[in-house]
Structures are given as C-alpha cells and as structure tokens.
Design a protein around this motif. Structure first.
Motif, PDB file in Angstrom:
ATOM      1  N   LEU A  77       0.815  -1.223   0.000  1.00  0.00           N
ATOM      2  CA  LEU A  77       0.000   0.000   0.000  1.00  0.00           C
ATOM      3  C   LEU A  77       0.844   1.266   0.000  1.00  0.00           C
ATOM      4  O   LEU A  77       0.328   2.349  -0.289  1.00  0.00           O
ATOM      5  CB  LEU A  77      -0.934  -0.002   1.220  1.00  0.00           C
ATOM      6  N   TYR A 220     -12.634   3.657   4.382  1.00  0.00           N
ATOM      7  CA  TYR A 220     -11.862   3.365   3.174  1.00  0.00           C
ATOM      8  C   TYR A 220     -10.514   2.709   3.492  1.00  0.00           C
ATOM      9  O   TYR A 220     -10.158   1.695   2.870  1.00  0.00           O
ATOM     10  CB  TYR A 220     -11.678   4.637   2.343  1.00  0.00           C
ATOM     11  N   PRO A 221      -9.736   3.238   4.444  1.00  0.00           N
ATOM     12  CA  PRO A 221      -8.477   2.542   4.789  1.00  0.00           C
ATOM     13  C   PRO A 221      -8.712   1.134   5.315  1.00  0.00           C
ATOM     14  O   PRO A 221      -7.971   0.205   4.967  1.00  0.00           O
ATOM     15  CB  PRO A 221      -7.859   3.439   5.864  1.00  0.00           C
ATOM     16  N   THR A 224      -9.608  -1.139   2.374  1.00  0.00           N
ATOM     17  CA  THR A 224      -8.437  -1.414   1.539  1.00  0.00           C
ATOM     18  C   THR A 224      -7.541  -2.450   2.198  1.00  0.00           C
ATOM     19  O   THR A 224      -7.080  -3.403   1.554  1.00  0.00           O
ATOM     20  CB  THR A 224      -7.655  -0.118   1.285  1.00  0.00           C
ATOM     21  N   SER A 250      -2.266  -5.410  -2.714  1.00  0.00           N
ATOM     22  CA  SER A 250      -2.047  -4.108  -2.079  1.00  0.00           C
ATOM     23  C   SER A 250      -1.408  -3.114  -3.039  1.00  0.00           C
ATOM     24  O   SER A 250      -1.765  -1.931  -3.048  1.00  0.00           O
ATOM     25  CB  SER A 250      -1.169  -4.277  -0.833  1.00  0.00           C
ATOM     26  N   HIS A 260      -9.183   9.074  -0.570  1.00  0.00           N
ATOM     27  CA  HIS A 260      -8.549   9.099   0.759  1.00  0.00           C
ATOM     28  C   HIS A 260      -7.241   8.305   0.769  1.00  0.00           C
ATOM     29  O   HIS A 260      -6.976   7.497   1.669  1.00  0.00           O
ATOM     30  CB  HIS A 260      -9.503   8.565   1.831  1.00  0.00           C
ATOM     31  N   ARG A 261      -6.426   8.558  -0.235  1.00  0.00           N
ATOM     32  CA  ARG A 261      -5.164   7.847  -0.383  1.00  0.00           C
ATOM     33  C   ARG A 261      -4.228   8.107   0.790  1.00  0.00           C
ATOM     34  O   ARG A 261      -3.592   7.193   1.312  1.00  0.00           O
ATOM     35  CB  ARG A 261      -4.487   8.263  -1.689  1.00  0.00           C
ATOM     36  N   THR A 264      -5.308   6.262   3.862  1.00  0.00           N
ATOM     37  CA  THR A 264      -5.072   4.827   3.710  1.00  0.00           C
ATOM     38  C   THR A 264      -3.617   4.487   3.969  1.00  0.00           C
ATOM     39  O   THR A 264      -3.297   3.516   4.663  1.00  0.00           O
ATOM     40  CB  THR A 264      -5.475   4.366   2.298  1.00  0.00           C
ATOM     41  N   ARG A 265      -2.713   5.299   3.421  1.00  0.00           N
ATOM     42  CA  ARG A 265      -1.288   5.050   3.630  1.00  0.00           C
ATOM     43  C   ARG A 265      -0.912   5.209   5.099  1.00  0.00           C
ATOM     44  O   ARG A 265      -0.132   4.419   5.647  1.00  0.00           O
ATOM     45  CB  ARG A 265      -0.446   5.985   2.764  1.00  0.00           C
ATOM     46  N   ALA A 268      -2.200   2.198   6.968  1.00  0.00           N
ATOM     47  CA  ALA A 268      -1.378   1.024   6.665  1.00  0.00           C
ATOM     48  C   ALA A 268      -0.051   1.078   7.402  1.00  0.00           C
ATOM     49  O   ALA A 268       0.417   0.064   7.934  1.00  0.00           O
ATOM     50  CB  ALA A 268      -1.143   0.925   5.155  1.00  0.00           C
TER      51      ALA A 268
END
Length: 498
Positions: A77, A220-221, A224, A250, A260-261, A264-265, A268
């Motif tokens: 991710l 969202y995170p 994912t 991933s 929402h990148r 998410t990162r 992660a």
C-alpha cells in the motif's frame, strides 16, 4: 484470566509498546532497522531478562505468519508502481532465481564447512535466502538512493518471501523426501495462482471501492487493508502463496486512484508498525539468549558465506541479462537485509518436528542479530562510496491533509548539496512545470516563503508541492539544473534518473 490479570497484561503490553516506539527514533538516527530494537526488547522481557517465560513455537509461527502478511500489505500500500515499473523484471528474477541460487550456495557451504546434514543445510539455505520486507522498508526509505535501486530492493523484498516459504515447507517434511519435479511444479503452481488471485482481488476491490460510497472516510483505509487480508487468506485456502497475493493486491489497490489515499497510507503504516513491534518482541521472547550464544560460531560462518558469496552470486547470476551497472549490483549484494522473515521461517521446521530444528532456530536468530548490526549502519557510507547518493534526491513527506488528497497533490523535500549548480539560481529561473511550486525554504534553521527573485543557496532544504502527474517532470528539472545550472537544456541535460 481475571480482570486484574488482564489489567496487568495490558499495562505491561502498553509499556513495552511505548518503549519500542520511543526507541525507534534512536534506531533511525543511527541507521539500524527498528526491528533490532524490538527483538532486544523481547529478549529483555523474556526468561533471561525480566523472567517472562514463552516457549509456544506453534503460536509464534501462527502469529508471525499473520504479522508478515500485515507487513507485506503495508509495503504494498505504500509502494508506487511508477517506482518499480522499470525494475519489475530484474526484481522478479532476483526474487525467484536469486532465492534458489542463494539457497543452494548456502546449503552446500553449510554442509561441507560445518558438517550439518543435508536437510538442515537446505532448510538453513532456504530460510536465509530471502531479504526481509520490514527491514528493507524501514532502512532504505530514509536513504536518498536513486529511485530505481530503492524500487528494485523493495520489489524484491515484497516478492521473495513467497518462494522462500514454499522452499522451507518443502524441506520440512518428516521423513525427508525431496522430488525435484514435484517441487518445481508446486513452486510454479503456488506462485502463479497466488499472483493471479492477488491481481484479481486488487483490481476488483479497486473497482468496488470507486463505485461504492461508504458512510465514513475512515472506512476506506479499513476496507483497503481488508482486501489485502482477503487476498492472503484466499490464496492460502487455495494452497497458493498468500504472501505474494497480499503484496500484489495491495500494490494494485495503492495505485488505482482510490479516494482518501493519504489516510489509507497512514493507516497502513500504523498497522505495519504495530505488526512489526508485536512480531519482533514475540520472537525475542521465544529465543533463549543463553542457548543462542552456543551457536554463535556457526551463525557467523553461515552469515559470512551468505553475505560474501551466496548473495553476490545470486545478484550477478540473476541480473546478468539486465543492464545494471556494477556499482548498483555491488550495493544490491550488500543490502540484502535479513530480519523477521528468517526467524519466523525457522519456526516451521520446529513445528514440523525436524531433527535439530531448535539449533537451526538459534543459528538463524544469531545470524540475523549479528549481521543486522554489521549491514544496516554501513548502507549509507557504502552507497556514498559507490557514488549512488552524491546528487540531490527528492523525498516524499506524508501529510494528513484533505486538500492535498483531493487535488492528487504531493509534498516533496530536497536538500541542496554544496556542489550543486542549483546554488544562486532564482526561483523564477528554475522554471518548474506548472503547477509545481517551492512553497517554503529552510535555511540555517530559519524558514521563509520564497519570492520569484529569491536565490537558492547550497544547504537549503526546499519544500515542493506538486501533483502526481507533474512529479516526474519536477524531479527531472531539479536534477537537470542541479547538474548543469539554469541553462541545463542548452547542454542537452534533461535530468534523467541515475
């Protein structure tokens, strides 16, 4: 367990967690992978330290396997496909053929140098043949290496866990029976099916997340990350490689333009850190230092064989068909870091009941400990000696900022070196591609917002906002001017990556 015992366990766990987190700052500053610190915390809390007794190898194997899956999902991710696209072929070759070559060389040397029987020698070779994703991600991402080298090492560490696990399981049978044709078919099947499942689940999951409007951004995170776990478990249930499925799913999800990148990162990375801390502390608890010390000599011999012979041979043989400069091959040979993966894999033969497997576990633990101390701090000086980090390299800063995420923008930082031709160039003369802009300059401990006529000076740290589409062009322009000055294009210098 009573309520009071639960409180005590949570208190001890929380204190160990906080101590580990605080210690990561020191580990990062001196160039050690944080996992070394976490291992030592586990040893300190264990039987020879504070007296906590833990010897459930099967539990350690199961928890370790799950934690490795989480670490690989976090690695996927946080991986940009643009960083690894050009090195996919050499990375896959190094992660497959390289693992086999390293295993064979290490096993042969172990058998003839130390007189260890063939099954344990083959197991040792397979266990230490793969680089460790957690160690590689934590060390290399703070080094200003060319993106091609960093991408190659990260991709290799993401891919090579799967072949190593398959080989270890093959050699852990009791009684030991090895059929080459069946082993090759099993290896191909597990890698092929794991790859297919990972790519399919990643693609379908990305399509679903783009079309479904979830009621809260925080889902969202979680969704994912959950898809990565589904890929891991689905491949495992299909008797395929869950590790490669989780990593590829991933990577696909991370590079599919999901909403929402940034969140998410960050999520992660948090889960990845928690998995690393828990895994390494648990592995430190599992090993008895007084017993490990007896196997220090074999561990050093095997480690030297791996570092000076097996790893270099695997790199040269795997990359012979690719135009990789010898300087980069030399660094790749030295930068094959080992960490949690070998220690977790060393628990598999113990659970299977392989003879002499506890000694194997002790050797692997000592090897990882000693050679992490040797290799990790030396990566920066060796990279400098080989001329791999002499020029300015931009580095991404992770910021939780919704406007940046919505605009698909990225925040970069770069320090201007003393020999750089960026010195004395004004902001307007730099001519960064629109809409990239230098928003802040840090000079001698003071910060200010630059004007168009502000001149860049050696030693400045530049904060640059750009978009994903213009990031490559921005980095190329910065490299070009750094090498040849503001008239770089007149001298046919376009800042191509090293």
């Amino acid at each position: 367990m009573s309520l009071q015992q639960l409180y005590l366990a949570m208190l001890i766990g929380g204190l160990v967690l906080l101590a580990s987190i605080v210690g990561t700052r020191l580990a990062t500053q001196i160039g050690f992978p944080s996992m070394l610190l976490f291992l030592l915390v586990g040893v300190a809390v264990g039987e020879d330290g504070l007296g906590l007794n833990f010897d459930d190898v099967q539990l350690a194997r199961n928890v370790g396997t799950a934690a490795l899956a989480l670490i690989l999902i976090e690695g996927g991710l946080t991986t940009r496909f643009s960083d690894i696209r050009s090195v996919l072929a050499p990375a896959v070759t190094l992660a497959t053929a390289g693992v086999v070559i390293s295993m064979v060389v290490t096993a042969v040397g172990t058998h003839f140098l130390l007189g260890i029987d063939w099954q344990v020698s083959l197991l040792l070779g397979a266990i230490v043949s793969s680089t460790d994703a957690a160690a590689v991600f934590s060390v290399l991402r703070v080094l200003p290496l060319p993106r091609r080298i960093a991408g190659l090492l990260e991709a290799e560490s993401g891919f090579n866990d799967a072949p190593a696990v398959i080989l270890v399981l093959m050699f852990s049978t009791v009684p030991f029976v090895f059929e080459p044709e069946g082993a090759i078919l099993d290896l191909v099947f597990e890698l092929a099916v794991g790859t297919a499942l990972g790519l399919a689940i990643g693609y379908l999951g990305a399509v679903a997340l783009r079309r479904i409007a979830l009621p809260a951004s925080g889902l969202y995170p979680i969704s994912t990350f959950g898809l990565g776990l589904v890929a891991f478990a689905a491949a495992g249930e299909s008797h395929a490689s869950g590790f490669i499925a989780a990593y590829l799913a991933s990577v696909v999800l991370a590079n599919s333009g999901l909403p929402h990148r940034a969140a998410t990162r960050s999520f992660a990375e948090g889960v990845g850190w928690l998995a690393q801390i828990g895994l390494f502390v648990l592995l430190g608890l599992l090993v008895d230092p007084s017993e490990v010390a007896h196997d220090a000599v074999p561990a050093v011999v095997i480690g030297l064989l791996l570092l000076l012979v097996a790893r270099p041979l695997s790199v040269v043989a795997s990359l012979i068909w690719f135009r990789i400069p010898w300087r980069e091959q030399a660094f790749l040979s030295w930068a094959g870091l080992r960490g949690a993966v070998p220690i977790v894999l060393a628990t598999f033969p113990v659970v299977a009941g392989v003879a002499d497997s506890y000694r194997l576990l002790n050797i692997v633990f000592m090897l990882v400990l000693v050679f992490t101390v040797i290799q990790a701090p030396s990566l920066r000086p060796i990279a400098k000696k080989l001329g791999l980090i002499t020029r300015e390299t931009t580095r991404e800063i992770q910021v939780e900022a919704a406007p940046l995420d919505v605009l698909d923008a990225e925040l970069l930082t770069m320090r201007v070196q003393q020999q750089s031709r960026l010195h004395n160039v004004t902001i307007v003369e730099l001519r960064l591609p629109d809409p990239a802009v230098i928003t802040l300059i840090i000079r001698k401990g003071h910060t200010f917002v630059p004007m168009p006529d502000t001149r860049i000076q050696a030693g400045d740290e530049l904060m640059i906002v750009t978009t994903s589409k213009t990031r490559a062009a921005t980095e190329s322009r910065l490299r070009a001017v750094s090498r040849r000055g503001k008239l770089a294009y007149w001298f046919d210098e376009y800042g191509e990556p090293d």
